[in-house]
Design an enzyme around this catalytic site. Sequence first.
Site, mmCIF file in Angstrom:
data_model
loop_
_atom_site.group_PDB
_atom_site.id
_atom_site.type_symbol
_atom_site.label_atom_id
_atom_site.label_comp_id
_atom_site.label_asym_id
_atom_site.label_seq_id
_atom_site.Cartn_x
_atom_site.Cartn_y
_atom_site.Cartn_z
ATOM 1 N N TYR B 97 5.898 -0.177 -12.336
ATOM 2 C CA TYR B 97 5.858 -0.746 -13.693
ATOM 3 C C TYR B 97 6.591 0.127 -14.708
ATOM 4 O O TYR B 97 7.197 -0.366 -15.649
ATOM 5 C CB TYR B 97 4.406 -0.955 -14.141
ATOM 6 C CG TYR B 97 3.839 -2.293 -13.724
ATOM 7 C CD1 TYR B 97 4.276 -3.467 -14.334
ATOM 8 C CD2 TYR B 97 2.875 -2.388 -12.736
ATOM 9 C CE1 TYR B 97 3.757 -4.699 -13.965
ATOM 10 C CE2 TYR B 97 2.350 -3.617 -12.361
ATOM 11 C CZ TYR B 97 2.790 -4.769 -12.979
ATOM 12 O OH TYR B 97 2.283 -5.984 -12.617
ATOM 13 N N GLU B 193 -14.963 6.439 12.109
ATOM 14 C CA GLU B 193 -14.172 5.284 11.660
ATOM 15 C C GLU B 193 -14.829 4.521 10.517
ATOM 16 O O GLU B 193 -14.165 4.132 9.562
ATOM 17 C CB GLU B 193 -13.934 4.332 12.857
ATOM 18 C CG GLU B 193 -13.186 3.049 12.481
ATOM 19 C CD GLU B 193 -12.964 2.105 13.664
ATOM 20 O OE1 GLU B 193 -13.130 2.535 14.825
ATOM 21 O OE2 GLU B 193 -12.621 0.934 13.421
#
Lengths: 364, 364
Positions: B97, B193
């Site tokens: 941006y 995990e």
Amino acid sequence: MAKSDKKIIKNFEEEARNVISAFEANKNPKITLPKRGLSNVYFDKKENMIKLGNKKQTRTFFNVSQAKKFMQMFLLAAEVKKLIKDDVTTSIRDLFYRTKHTIGDTKENTFDDQSESDPIIEDIEVAFDALREELHLFASSRGSLVGNITIEDAGDTINCRKLGSGGWAIPSICEDDIIKFKKSEAKFVLFIEKDAVWRRFNEDKFWKKHNCIILHGQGVPPRGVRRLLRRFMDELKLPIYVLVDNDPWGLYIYSVIKQGSINLAYESVRMAVPKAKFIGLSSFDKEKYKLPNAVTIKLSDADKKRIKEILKYPWFQKPKWQKELTHMLKEDVKLELEALSSKKIQFISETYVPDKIKKKDWLE
Amino acid sequence: MAKSDKKIIKNFEEEARNVISAFEANKNPKITLPKRGLSNVYFDKKENMIKLGNKKQTRTFFNVSQAKKFMQMFLLAAEVKKLIKDDVTTSIRDLFYRTKHTIGDTKENTFDDQSESDPIIEDIEVAFDALREELHLFASSRGSLVGNITIEDAGDTINCRKLGSGGWAIPSICEDDIIKFKKSEAKFVLFIEKDAVWRRFNEDKFWKKHNCIILHGQGVPPRGVRRLLRRFMDELKLPIYVLVDNDPWGLYIYSVIKQGSINLAYESVRMAVPKAKFIGLSSFDKEKYKLPNAVTIKLSDADKKRIKEILKYPWFQKPKWQKELTHMLKEDVKLELEALSSKKIQFISETYVPDKIKKKDWLE
């Protein structure tokens, strides 16, 4: 044992006794619980939240289409009772695995898939008027927090003014037997949709300069974050400002925080934050802050359809909201929080939010 | 200013001077940078990681197909230089941006979409041999950590032994000018995990009983988590154990941590953790720990296809790995970490992991 622990075990045992009595009296055991579907959801204007109505459903044991669900409910409740007695928490996935087994010599499983056990957990929640967290169950956790508050988490005292760039990882269970609010100078709470934007506010020490708490939930806030916001409102009486992208998704996030969600309407009573204020981005910000066209994104057809739906929601009927949404459609663009960076990287934390709060330029 | 800051600015300025000199001499300015595609990626057996080869590409300014990328690279580098000079960090979305604008009176934008600026950032990383984090850029952050270590984060001292149920939210930039390791008694690191399973280990105070650090990255670990693991290996000389589901996705996560990823091969040198050990779940665990059939999940066709691909990867050629993967295919099932809960909710933290570590029952 927490107060809610005792209440739940008592209610479980009472329900179980009723079922056993029915068996012994050669009757058909039944459980009555509130209906959870859309047909039993309404918007409570006075309390400003989505709520579950009074419609009930009955589940009986001697009924081919209900017997399995009946069994599953007791199976899960028995496991939850163990969790409570052992004072441990677990995930809803874990609970599924704990209770999944092949029945006797049949080839029939108690559950085949987690999509079968999750709705039964929700049934237990409504039937026993207990939040999932009170059943010692957690969902996924996301999000982090820093600011002018000391929090006690599972016996540890955490000074949220001294948590560096990372912050305190918000756990999925934020009930008051685990998470306690200690000393806090904060005057308000700023919820930020995106973790990357939260990092901007933290790096700029916004919470120090403006005496507040800042937190994010990585998109749609998970239950822990919502519960925390609600408790900040209730217990610390703090204003809650919500900062999201100016697009249908951002409006959805604000709406879930404020009014609760349609799917889990029975939770609103303890999860919705009816006093939450929408601080931006607003569809008027492009003109207000003279943002260049290059940082706007054209609305897609799906966006337009979504905005038209949102225009009809009972909780967006205030004239200011209608004006906001109609203007968004008219402008035909959406704006991300990062669009403000086109002015200056710190524009959002140094100018935009302070300006909005000072001018009370928000929607409710 | 950190050492890497100075190095990067020096290299940027040198490259810019070369380009200006070329203009002044009426030559075609060019930049030479390593090729990033699959054609220039190889597995370094000795160092046990995926690396970028020596092939180079040249980008010239007076070339219709390269001029825009050339401009974009300098535009982004100029913005990065500002970030470094101002000592602030920002997201890659923000950078997009910041640099997106319409060029002069044309209708041409510098970038139309972030999918255009992200690869150029990767180009800058390889061209200047700098990690994204050293360019003051961050990606999304996920994951949290607790255990027997004190960490200094942006000047704040964080005692990771006192962080309750939530833990320290792992930031996206874990370079040593922001994150410093202080006192640590930990003897190993356990990467998990799933956040829900991490919560199990934290609730059971596994890290206290076994003197270690536990962390998760909510699925595929983000850059911050990977960099942290690498630094634990390098600086604290700790063994790193990886605990994942027994399925192709779990193997992928282990593989990304250990060898690095093919897409970002140039990062392996500083992100891969070649000494990471795969502690489970193994396809032999079903027999070893007598898990019921009901908690296994049949392999899908996609799973089988994936396992057959993995069998051919150079980094899975050790006989033990071939045996592991062939057995998984033969058994025709996968196992989630939660499957161990069928024995006892704390089986994974009280029995499984301690047992595996004690018996050195892991794969490398």
